[in-house]
Scaffold this active site. Sequence first.
Site, PDB file in Angstrom:
ATOM      1  N   GLU A 255     118.873  40.797  -5.648  1.00  0.00           N
ATOM      2  CA  GLU A 255     117.765  40.855  -4.704  1.00  0.00           C
ATOM      3  C   GLU A 255     117.087  42.193  -4.895  1.00  0.00           C
ATOM      4  OE1 GLU A 255     117.046  41.339  -0.061  1.00  0.00           O
ATOM      5  OE2 GLU A 255     117.999  39.421  -0.529  1.00  0.00           O
ATOM      6  N   CYS A 289     113.566  45.795   2.520  1.00  0.00           N
ATOM      7  CA  CYS A 289     112.932  45.122   1.382  1.00  0.00           C
ATOM      8  C   CYS A 289     112.011  43.992   1.829  1.00  0.00           C
ATOM      9  CB  CYS A 289     113.995  44.600   0.407  1.00  0.00           C
ATOM     10  SG  CYS A 289     115.219  43.509   1.160  1.00  0.00           S
TER      11      CYS A 289
END
Length: 489
Positions: A255, A289
């Site tokens: 990720e 994020c």
Amino acid sequence: MAADTPAPYTGFDRMLIGGEWQAGSSGKVHTDSDPYTGEALTEITLADASDVDRAYRAARDAQRDWAAKPAAERAAVLNRAAAIMADRESEISDWLSREAGAVKPRIAMETGICQAITLRSASRTFLEMRTVPSDTPGKENRVYRKPAGVVGVISPWNFPLFLSNRSVAPALAVGNAVVLKPAEDTPVTGGLMLAKIYEEAGLPPGVLNVLIGKGREIGDPLVEHDIPRVISFTGSTAVGKGISAKAGLKTLALELGGNGPLVVLDDADLERAVPTAVFGSYFHQGQVCMATNRVIVDGSLHDEFVERFVAQARGLRAGDPRDEKTQLGPVINDKQRDAVQEKVSRAVEQGGRLLLSGDPEGPAGRVLPPHVLTGGQDIATAAEEVFGPVATIIRAEDEEDALRLANDTEYGLSSGVFTRDLERGVRFAQRVEAGMTHVNDTTVHDDVNAAFGGEKASGLGRFGGHWVFDEFTTEHWISVQPAPRELPM
């Protein structure tokens, strides 16, 4: 200390390798400090490549017995770990505040979802077998799911406890052993705290190993080593690309970066859209994020949206994360603060209009107040991931232009859209190039059932829900032929 309060953990100056708490072999000492005050929290002698090798070998040796244990026994360890997290929530919260600069609501979210993923993992320790029909008479095909073996986990500093444990807990549940390297800025909450918790829960020695070291010194040995079968990494796209090039024949769960767009269509309810956009932009100082990096607003609502957004952002309180009233704490370190300010300066030079800003404050000079800019898609704070308390508001001509702007990025992690017409929102969401799109909700998501993961430069694989268990297991096809059969030769 209350009688029912467990004694605080100690020994955070060492790391766990093969069931032994020990100093690293590099001889280099790292000071873990409070990002708000600058106070030293602990000093750790860092690991080197020889420690990586020892940790992986210990994990390999311990994994066979761990995988062979009954599913109920593995589940019991995970359930005890979740209970310990609950019992030690105050202690964990204090560390998250002091080490990660997290404010109270942000801490509550992280401890809650960390406990939730541990409990979910405890419920998924049984590995199923399925049968597949055969076109050969009498033949039976069985597909057994089994643990991958040893999993290497590299986690970031922004949500250290959860972003480590969302890989560690599922990997342990299905019978893997783990070597975990947390970020240098959060070695305790990102790794050593979890090691203490699982040790207290009865996890056998060697099944979880935690290495504290600099990425540039032990990063390559961690991903290139021939023992791990899976590498789980959460972090920047640049580092993720390097891991892809160096890992070899391993499963990668990555990720990476994001540039989250939140689109406000012409029929959106601003009473809901504005506070949601403010939350998505400034939650944990924007160091997420999945943060709302860009707010793309239909031209018919743009000016009113900007006015409301700036007014709400101006009212946010930045300061000491220990203060109950604080909504924005410090950014993690000086390098991150300087990078955020540099992007804002470039955005202004490129034509962005700075509507709200301020100088760094606090004892260590790392508390940045909310920043708001308006401008085009090409200014630095819109084109790049900022990872700080900065929002850029972009005007869109119409729905199609908003979609074009949302997708005009190398990233594809999280996104959102606001509209009064839910089905219109779903149709729009289906055209967004992202791993997650939320209709009338924030891009920052806290649902443990969600499939965290991205498209394009935002990564490979999915974390969350049932997907994560697939990442850490493999399938073994076994065919059974009870009776002799004529072979075609």
